[in-house]
Design a protein around this motif. Structure first.
Motif, PDB file in Angstrom:
ATOM      1  N   LEU A 163       3.342   6.148   2.201  1.00  0.00           N
ATOM      2  CA  LEU A 163       4.270   7.273   2.064  1.00  0.00           C
ATOM      3  C   LEU A 163       3.609   8.605   2.395  1.00  0.00           C
ATOM      4  O   LEU A 163       4.201   9.449   3.056  1.00  0.00           O
ATOM      5  CB  LEU A 163       4.946   7.299   0.689  1.00  0.00           C
ATOM      6  CG  LEU A 163       6.411   6.950   0.937  1.00  0.00           C
ATOM      7  CD1 LEU A 163       6.591   5.471   1.130  1.00  0.00           C
ATOM      8  CD2 LEU A 163       7.311   7.528  -0.082  1.00  0.00           C
ATOM      9  N   ARG A 164       2.376   8.762   1.953  1.00  0.00           N
ATOM     10  CA  ARG A 164       1.656   9.997   2.286  1.00  0.00           C
ATOM     11  C   ARG A 164       1.432  10.081   3.797  1.00  0.00           C
ATOM     12  O   ARG A 164       1.591  11.136   4.403  1.00  0.00           O
ATOM     13  CB  ARG A 164       0.326  10.064   1.517  1.00  0.00           C
ATOM     14  CG  ARG A 164      -0.607  11.187   1.950  1.00  0.00           C
ATOM     15  CD  ARG A 164       0.060  12.587   1.941  1.00  0.00           C
ATOM     16  NE  ARG A 164       0.493  13.006   0.633  1.00  0.00           N
ATOM     17  CZ  ARG A 164      -0.248  13.645  -0.268  1.00  0.00           C
ATOM     18  NH1 ARG A 164      -1.482  13.960   0.050  1.00  0.00           N
ATOM     19  NH2 ARG A 164       0.237  13.974  -1.452  1.00  0.00           N
ATOM     20  N   ARG A 167      12.465   1.154  -4.001  1.00  0.00           N
ATOM     21  CA  ARG A 167      11.805   2.454  -4.116  1.00  0.00           C
ATOM     22  C   ARG A 167      11.949   3.254  -2.827  1.00  0.00           C
ATOM     23  O   ARG A 167      12.279   4.440  -2.843  1.00  0.00           O
ATOM     24  CB  ARG A 167      10.308   2.221  -4.351  1.00  0.00           C
ATOM     25  CG  ARG A 167       9.820   2.681  -5.692  1.00  0.00           C
ATOM     26  CD  ARG A 167       8.396   2.191  -5.856  1.00  0.00           C
ATOM     27  NE  ARG A 167       7.448   3.287  -5.912  1.00  0.00           N
ATOM     28  CZ  ARG A 167       6.126   3.106  -5.903  1.00  0.00           C
ATOM     29  NH1 ARG A 167       5.619   1.886  -5.796  1.00  0.00           N
ATOM     30  NH2 ARG A 167       5.326   4.132  -5.988  1.00  0.00           N
ATOM     31  N   GLU A 210      13.985   6.950  -1.516  1.00  0.00           N
ATOM     32  CA  GLU A 210      13.368   8.115  -0.871  1.00  0.00           C
ATOM     33  C   GLU A 210      14.299   8.656   0.220  1.00  0.00           C
ATOM     34  O   GLU A 210      14.087   9.752   0.744  1.00  0.00           O
ATOM     35  CB  GLU A 210      12.023   7.747  -0.201  1.00  0.00           C
ATOM     36  CG  GLU A 210      11.094   6.877  -1.012  1.00  0.00           C
ATOM     37  CD  GLU A 210      10.070   7.656  -1.819  1.00  0.00           C
ATOM     38  OE1 GLU A 210      10.084   8.885  -1.745  1.00  0.00           O
ATOM     39  OE2 GLU A 210       9.283   7.004  -2.538  1.00  0.00           O
ATOM     40  N   ASN A 219       0.885  -1.182   0.000  1.00  0.00           N
ATOM     41  CA  ASN A 219       0.000   0.000   0.000  1.00  0.00           C
ATOM     42  C   ASN A 219       0.916   1.223   0.000  1.00  0.00           C
ATOM     43  O   ASN A 219       0.800   2.129   0.812  1.00  0.00           O
ATOM     44  CB  ASN A 219      -0.899  -0.045   1.254  1.00  0.00           C
ATOM     45  CG  ASN A 219      -1.937   1.057   1.282  1.00  0.00           C
ATOM     46  OD1 ASN A 219      -2.180   1.724   0.273  1.00  0.00           O
ATOM     47  ND2 ASN A 219      -2.544   1.271   2.446  1.00  0.00           N
ATOM     48  N   TYR A 220       1.862   1.191  -0.943  1.00  0.00           N
ATOM     49  CA  TYR A 220       3.023   2.082  -0.923  1.00  0.00           C
ATOM     50  C   TYR A 220       2.669   3.570  -0.896  1.00  0.00           C
ATOM     51  O   TYR A 220       3.115   4.311  -0.021  1.00  0.00           O
ATOM     52  CB  TYR A 220       3.918   1.771  -2.129  1.00  0.00           C
ATOM     53  CG  TYR A 220       5.264   2.449  -2.076  1.00  0.00           C
ATOM     54  CD1 TYR A 220       6.338   1.842  -1.416  1.00  0.00           C
ATOM     55  CD2 TYR A 220       5.471   3.690  -2.657  1.00  0.00           C
ATOM     56  CE1 TYR A 220       7.570   2.456  -1.350  1.00  0.00           C
ATOM     57  CE2 TYR A 220       6.703   4.315  -2.593  1.00  0.00           C
ATOM     58  CZ  TYR A 220       7.752   3.693  -1.943  1.00  0.00           C
ATOM     59  OH  TYR A 220       8.969   4.314  -1.871  1.00  0.00           O
ATOM     60  N   GLU A 221       1.857   4.030  -1.853  1.00  0.00           N
ATOM     61  CA  GLU A 221       1.582   5.479  -1.952  1.00  0.00           C
ATOM     62  C   GLU A 221       0.889   5.996  -0.694  1.00  0.00           C
ATOM     63  O   GLU A 221       1.247   7.051  -0.183  1.00  0.00           O
ATOM     64  CB  GLU A 221       0.713   5.819  -3.180  1.00  0.00           C
ATOM     65  CG  GLU A 221       1.482   5.902  -4.487  1.00  0.00           C
ATOM     66  CD  GLU A 221       1.724   4.531  -5.085  1.00  0.00           C
ATOM     67  OE1 GLU A 221       1.052   3.568  -4.640  1.00  0.00           O
ATOM     68  OE2 GLU A 221       2.583   4.408  -5.988  1.00  0.00           O
ATOM     69  N   ASN A 222      -0.094   5.245  -0.206  1.00  0.00           N
ATOM     70  CA  ASN A 222      -0.823   5.703   0.982  1.00  0.00           C
ATOM     71  C   ASN A 222       0.077   5.722   2.218  1.00  0.00           C
ATOM     72  O   ASN A 222      -0.020   6.614   3.057  1.00  0.00           O
ATOM     73  CB  ASN A 222      -2.046   4.814   1.238  1.00  0.00           C
ATOM     74  CG  ASN A 222      -3.147   5.051   0.218  1.00  0.00           C
ATOM     75  OD1 ASN A 222      -3.051   5.959  -0.600  1.00  0.00           O
ATOM     76  ND2 ASN A 222      -4.183   4.230   0.267  1.00  0.00           N
ATOM     77  N   ASN A 224       9.613  -2.620  -3.942  1.00  0.00           N
ATOM     78  CA  ASN A 224       9.318  -1.420  -3.162  1.00  0.00           C
ATOM     79  C   ASN A 224      10.351  -1.127  -2.077  1.00  0.00           C
ATOM     80  O   ASN A 224      10.407  -0.011  -1.573  1.00  0.00           O
ATOM     81  CB  ASN A 224       7.901  -1.486  -2.598  1.00  0.00           C
ATOM     82  CG  ASN A 224       6.875  -1.172  -3.676  1.00  0.00           C
ATOM     83  OD1 ASN A 224       7.227  -0.608  -4.721  1.00  0.00           O
ATOM     84  ND2 ASN A 224       5.622  -1.517  -3.442  1.00  0.00           N
TER      85      ASN A 224
END
Ligand code: SAH
Ligand code: SF4
Length: 350
Positions: free
Chosen positions: A169-170, A201, A205, A164-167, A198
């Motif tokens: 990170l946010r 990824r 970051e 659930n990478y994007e969520n 990921n």
């Protein structure tokens, strides 16, 4: 109409929304501060004009985690929560008190797709991802419940954070934002079963969070039987990604290893593990496996645990057996929800 999930927005996005609705941009910061102080309703935002609050109420929804069940350990000060999201889905969080303050273990998904054989969440299947605001709401709701600041977070509850990478990170951006809860990135750990793509990824970051990797086995043969993800990315690939992560971030990787009697706790397993971790800046966290009904796994004996640590240490690999907090309240990954679902809500309520 789908309402805007306003607590998942960062400051720039909020400013853009203000523009869309014809409000001055400085309102974005006020709304952000209210949301991150735990406001649940727009009516609480008393420094906003009434007309504006009405528009927000129509257009937006404020995520919250409502306490459905709460269990307090009698042995230590651990509290386990079963939270209900706005749509009725339920997830677990565990709050622990340490000498340095409160730490909370939170969920990132409702269920999990990864299907690890020893895990209660894995056995319950997958329902959906949590939004950034729903991940954050667990911290806010627990903090409001105890009336104290929570200073440390572990993404080690239900779900696989890197799935659930994007969520996720946010969420990290929001929770560390100075105008928000302002947590230190170094006070946050993220645990993964080993989604190698990921991990790369995340390494790029260059965040200062601690990466925990659930290893649980010294070779592919054993790991394949316990963790289906290992068939996609084997141990060699995973450990290469871990080296990359620690080189990029200069941070020590924490390897999780659940000791299961007769499965992965033999002396030769410790030696093989030490060989594989050689050269990686690491720490091994040994956890006596938690009994999950239907798995047939048993905890290793105390002597086994000690021997395993001493073998790793003799190879220069730092290792500790993790203190199991809240063992009387099923305070591990997915256990409470699983019981709640099975017994139709008959688990004792508070
Ligand atoms: N999906 C992520 C994070 C959530 S699981 C991951 O797998 O890392 C959190 C941790 O609990 C992981 O280290 C997982 O391997 C461990 N775990 C799950 N079930 C367990 C059990 N029955 N006994 C001990 N540890 C368990
Ligand atoms: Fe998912 Fe982690 Fe449980 Fe595996 S251990 S099923 S990855 S939550």
């Amino acid at each position: 109409m789908n309402r805007v999930d306003i607590k998942s927005k960062n400051l720039e996005e909020l400013a853009a929304l203000m523009e869309t609705w014809g409000f001055p941009p400085y309102r974005a910061k006020q709304i952000f501060q209210w949301l991150h102080r735990g406001a649940r309703f727009f009516d609480e935002m008393t420094n906003l004009p009434l007309a504006m609050r009405l528009v927000l109420q129509q257009q937006c929804e404020i995520a919250w985690a409502e306490i459905r069940l709460k269990r307090c350990s009698k042995k230590d000060e651990t509290i386990k929560y079963l939270f209900r999201m706005n749509d009725g889905e339920q997830v677990e969080s565990v709050l622990m008190k340490y000498h340095y303050g409160y730490s909370i273990c939170i969920s990132t998904q409702v269920g999990c797709k990864m299907g690890c054989s020893f895990c209660a969440t894995g056995k319950s299947g997958f329902s959906r991802n949590l939004s950034p605001s729903e991940i954050l709401s667990q911290v806010q709701a627990a903090s409001a419940d105890i009336g104290e600041r929570i200073s440390h977070i572990v993404l080690m509850g239900m779900g696989e954070p890197l799935d659930n990478y994007e969520n996720v990170l946010r969420f990290l951006e929001l929770v560390t934002f100075p105008e928000g809860m302002n947590l230190g990135m170094r006070h946050i750990s993220l645990s993964t079963c080993g989604m190698v793509d990921n991990i790369y990824r995340l390494a790029n970051e260059k965040l200062q969070l601690t990466l925990s990797v659930s290893l649980h086995a010294p070779n592919d043969e054993i790991r394949n039987k316990m963790m289906p993800v290992n068939k996609r990315w084997g141990l060699a690939e995973l450990l290469k990604a871990c080296s990359y992560y620690s080189n990029q971030t200069r941070r020590r990787i924490s390897f999780e290893y659940a000791l299961i009697s007769g499965v992965n706790d033999m002396d030769w397993c410790a030696r093989e593990l030490a060989g594989r971790l050689k050269g990686i800046l690491s720490h091994v966290n040994l956890i006596p496996v938690n009994d999950v009904t239907g798995t047939g796994y048993r905890k290793s004996s105390l002597e086994r645990q000690k021997k395993f640590v001493s073998i790793l240490e003799s190879y220069g690999i730092p290792a500790t057996v993790r203190r199991t907090l809240g063992s009387d309240i099923e305070a591990s990954c997915g256990q409470l929800k699983r019981r709640y679902d099975r017994e139709g809500g008959a688990a004792d309520e508070n």
